[in-house]
Design an enzyme around this catalytic site. Structure first.
Site, PDB file in Angstrom:
ATOM      1  N   CYS A  99       0.844  -1.195   0.000  1.00  0.00           N
ATOM      2  CA  CYS A  99       0.000   0.000   0.000  1.00  0.00           C
ATOM      3  C   CYS A  99       0.883   1.250   0.000  1.00  0.00           C
ATOM      4  O   CYS A  99       1.640   1.466  -0.940  1.00  0.00           O
ATOM      5  CB  CYS A  99      -0.988  -0.026   1.164  1.00  0.00           C
ATOM      6  SG  CYS A  99      -2.335   1.174   0.985  1.00  0.00           S
TER       7      CYS A  99
ATOM      8  N   HIS B 164      -3.988  -4.821  -0.283  1.00  0.00           N
ATOM      9  CA  HIS B 164      -3.590  -5.373   1.018  1.00  0.00           C
ATOM     10  C   HIS B 164      -3.677  -6.896   0.959  1.00  0.00           C
ATOM     11  O   HIS B 164      -4.762  -7.462   1.095  1.00  0.00           O
ATOM     12  CB  HIS B 164      -4.508  -4.843   2.124  1.00  0.00           C
ATOM     13  CG  HIS B 164      -4.255  -3.420   2.484  1.00  0.00           C
ATOM     14  ND1 HIS B 164      -3.301  -3.035   3.390  1.00  0.00           N
ATOM     15  CD2 HIS B 164      -4.820  -2.271   2.024  1.00  0.00           C
ATOM     16  CE1 HIS B 164      -3.294  -1.725   3.509  1.00  0.00           C
ATOM     17  NE2 HIS B 164      -4.206  -1.235   2.675  1.00  0.00           N
TER      18      HIS B 164
ATOM     19  N   GLU C 108      -2.838  -9.017   3.140  1.00  0.00           N
ATOM     20  CA  GLU C 108      -3.258  -9.553   4.438  1.00  0.00           C
ATOM     21  C   GLU C 108      -4.759  -9.471   4.646  1.00  0.00           C
ATOM     22  O   GLU C 108      -5.298 -10.071   5.582  1.00  0.00           O
ATOM     23  CB  GLU C 108      -2.524  -8.811   5.566  1.00  0.00           C
ATOM     24  CG  GLU C 108      -2.987  -7.402   5.859  1.00  0.00           C
ATOM     25  CD  GLU C 108      -2.421  -6.334   4.938  1.00  0.00           C
ATOM     26  OE1 GLU C 108      -2.605  -5.135   5.248  1.00  0.00           O
ATOM     27  OE2 GLU C 108      -1.801  -6.686   3.911  1.00  0.00           O
TER      28      GLU C 108
END
Length: 217
Positions: A97, A199, A201
């Site tokens: 990011c 992202h 995750e």
């Protein structure tokens, strides 16, 4: 993130035994480290925190996290004194990011000069009547080069984005592309440096696959 979570992160993950191996997460006060470490914990990927230049020797790969304002993030990174070491890294390094945006030369956010590892710019999305800024939610990502970072991830897979600024598309550095008002680099790659605007995750199975792939590059 509350202070208890931050303290837990800083003390619970020791460097891999014997030095070497694992992922070093560069801490500079501008990343949502907790969600990233939670994903690495789920995947059983060893990691630790990098707070000073000497810590880089403990790991085989590095992640630069980041959320928020690119200009502010760059100032915080400069205050750590780690910038020269980061620019000289020769092991796999992944920006996520805002961490990805820091790898570029310049951001319109704060009229900011950045690390200039990639000679491309970070620009602001233009709003339209149908697409609002920030770009928030799931979007398809289409790899444009063969690279182990996207191994076992089908072209057109969805990843989770939250950003108002995008990295301009450049065929020399774009590893994968996405489209929101305009085509942009969803991920970039040059030598040992990688960046993803989304992202991983927070991107389900495909994001976890990407993190696992990075841990093996």
């Amino acid at each position: 993130m509350d202070s208890n979570q931050e303290n837990k992160i800083s003390t619970s993950q020791a460097p891999p035994l014997g030095g070497g191996g694992g992922i070093g997460i560069i801490r500079y006060g501008a990343g949502n480290i907790f969600s990233l470490t939670a994903a690495l914990d789920r995947l059983g990927i060893p990691y630790g925190m990098i707070n000073k230049a000497e810590d880089f020797d403990l790991y085989d790969r590095y992640i630069i996290p980041g959320v928020g304002h690119a200009g502010t993030a760059m100032r915080k990174l400069e205050q750590t004194g780690l910038v020269p070491t980061i620019k000289a890294l020769n092991k796999p390094t992944l920006g996520i990011c805002v961490g990805m945006q820091l790898l570029t030369s310049y951001s319109e956010e704060g009229d900011s000069d950045l690390l200039n590892i990639f000679p491309i710019k970070t620009l602001k999305f233009k709003e339209s009547s149908t697409l609002k800024v920030p770009h928030t939610g799931w979007n398809q990502v289409f790899p444009e080069k063969e690279n182990p970072l996207f191994k076992n991830i089908p072209s057109g897979s969805h990843f989770y984005f939250v950003h108002s600024y995008f990295i301009e598309y450049d065929k020399d550095y774009t590893l994968s592309a996405a489209n929101y008002n305009n085509e942009f680099s969803a991920s970039i790659w040059h030598d040992n440096f990688y960046g993803v605007q989304f992202h991983p995750e927070k991107s389900g199975v495909h994001g976890e696959t990407l993190l696992t792939n990075f841990s093996k590059i």
